[in-house]
Design a protein around this motif. Structure first.
Motif, short mmCIF file in Angstrom:
data_model
loop_
_atom_site.label_atom_id
_atom_site.label_comp_id
_atom_site.label_asym_id
_atom_site.label_seq_id
_atom_site.Cartn_x
_atom_site.Cartn_y
_atom_site.Cartn_z
N VAL A 65 -7.96 -39.54 9.88
CA VAL A 65 -6.97 -40.61 9.85
C VAL A 65 -7.29 -41.68 10.89
CG1 VAL A 65 -4.56 -41.14 10.47
CG2 VAL A 65 -5.05 -39.34 8.80
N GLU A 66 -7.67 -41.23 12.09
CA GLU A 66 -8.04 -42.17 13.14
C GLU A 66 -9.37 -42.84 12.84
OE1 GLU A 66 -7.93 -39.83 16.69
OE2 GLU A 66 -5.73 -39.84 16.80
N LYS A 67 -10.31 -42.08 12.32
CA LYS A 67 -11.66 -42.59 12.06
C LYS A 67 -11.66 -43.69 10.99
CE LYS A 67 -16.37 -40.71 11.55
NZ LYS A 67 -16.89 -41.47 12.68
N LEU A 68 -10.78 -43.52 9.97
CA LEU A 68 -10.75 -44.47 8.86
C LEU A 68 -9.54 -45.41 8.93
CD1 LEU A 68 -11.95 -42.28 5.84
CD2 LEU A 68 -13.29 -43.73 7.37
N SER A 69 -8.92 -45.49 10.11
CA SER A 69 -7.80 -46.43 10.35
C SER A 69 -6.69 -46.25 9.32
CB SER A 69 -8.30 -47.88 10.32
OG SER A 69 -9.31 -48.08 11.29
N MET A 70 -6.25 -44.99 9.16
CA MET A 70 -5.20 -44.66 8.20
C MET A 70 -3.88 -44.30 8.90
SD MET A 70 -7.69 -42.33 5.76
CE MET A 70 -6.37 -41.53 4.88
N GLN A 71 -3.74 -44.69 10.16
CA GLN A 71 -2.52 -44.38 10.90
C GLN A 71 -1.31 -45.02 10.19
OE1 GLN A 71 -5.31 -45.68 12.18
NE2 GLN A 71 -5.77 -44.92 14.23
N GLY A 72 -0.21 -44.29 10.16
CA GLY A 72 1.01 -44.80 9.54
C GLY A 72 1.11 -44.54 8.06
#
Length: 301
Positions: free
Chosen positions: A115-122
């Protein structure tokens, strides 16, 4: 070889989807599975993932005959999206991770990493149907690689991505190979094949028509031609040298000149230099797209 396909055949009623197909996928490589629509690629992938059975032939995985226990070592991103639209992203990733044998603690750790690696936060509390096609594809990519499979099968993985996110996924594919995974990669985007694939196999009308290292195949289909960009007029060329393509651009001219196999680029330059001012000179090596069009066209007649 991590995967070996031997004499694979599959028929649906009157349609032969695969006809005696054989090839090997080297371990820790990115392997391109190419072919036009209806060539048999999806059927081949579904036999490897054991979604459908073989009529004849054999598939071996790491030297063993393919069996249900191997599914835990394989990740599959299908061309058709396989996500539950009404399910939240976080719940879906956890569910799919548990199906692949991860305990909840390890699954949470890996989900957080991706999630952090692919900017999927939220995204965790959003339903899949709330996401764009590209966002859904990111979720499916993460679900495919969460359990760190040894063989990752990607069927049209860049569908729905803008150029920036497509490049992010390309980088992740290269990183997965670096970390030891093997990627079997099916796509119609030949520029991605050029950029990523170490080896390719080309299937057309259910048969294999080409297999090998990408660089070797491109060399095999060279036709002894050279691209020249210059100022001036080429008045004459000796026997055996022919202009096969010409293009005028503002104050420059571009030529593709073919020479005989026994002639060298230096021979061509010797004739050109007294006549024109050369700005650019390179060997005209065919792209995978050129080779694909040539071979599929030949086999369609």
């Amino acid at each position: 070889m991590i995967l070996s396909i031997r004499n694979l055949s599959k028929q649906y009623a009157t349609h032969k989807a695969l006809d005696n197909v054989s090839f090997d996928v080297p371990a820790q490589s990115i392997f391109g599975l190419l072919g036009p629509n209806g060539a048999g690629k999806t059927t081949l992938i579904r036999t490897i993932t054991q979604i459908i059975s073989l009529d004849s032939g054999e598939i071996t995985f790491k030297g063993e005959k393919l069996n249900p226990s191997h599914t835990q070592a394989i990740g599959y991103l299908p061309e058709e999206r396989g996500l539950y639209k009404k399910m939240k992203v976080g719940e879906q990733l956890m569910y799919l991770a548990r199906l692949k044998g991860l305990d909840s603690q390890e699954a949470k750790k890996r989900i957080k990493y991706w999630v952090e690696k692919l900017s999927m936060q939220g995204w965790a509390e959003k339903n899949i149907e709330e996401l764009s096609k590209g966002m859904q594809q990111k979720v499916q990519f993460v679900a495919t690689v969460l359990h760190e499979p040894e063989l990752i099968i990607l069927d049209e993985p860049f569908t729905g991505f803008d150029p920036v996110n497509a490049q992010i996924i390309k980088n992740e594919i290269l990183e997965l190979r670096k970390r030891g995974a093997t990627i079997l990669f099916s796509t119609h985007r030949m520029e991605s094949v050029e950029e990523l694939c170490d080896n390719i196999v080309l299937i057309n009308r259910s048969k294999k028509i080409l297999e090998g290292r990408t660089t070797d195949i491109k060399k095999q289909y060279k036709n002894h031609s050279y691209k020249v960009r210059c100022n001036g007029i080429i008045a004459e060329l000796p026997n055996g040298m022919n202009i096969v393509q010409e293009n005028h651009k503002a104050d420059e001219r571009e030529f593709v000149i073919q020479i005989l196999p026994e002639q060298s680029p230096n021979d061509l330059l010797r004739f050109l230099l007294p006549q024109v001012e050369i700005h650019h000179f390179e060997e005209n090596i065919p792209s995978i797209n050129d080779i694909f069009i040539q071979l599929v066209g030949e086999n369609s007649h």
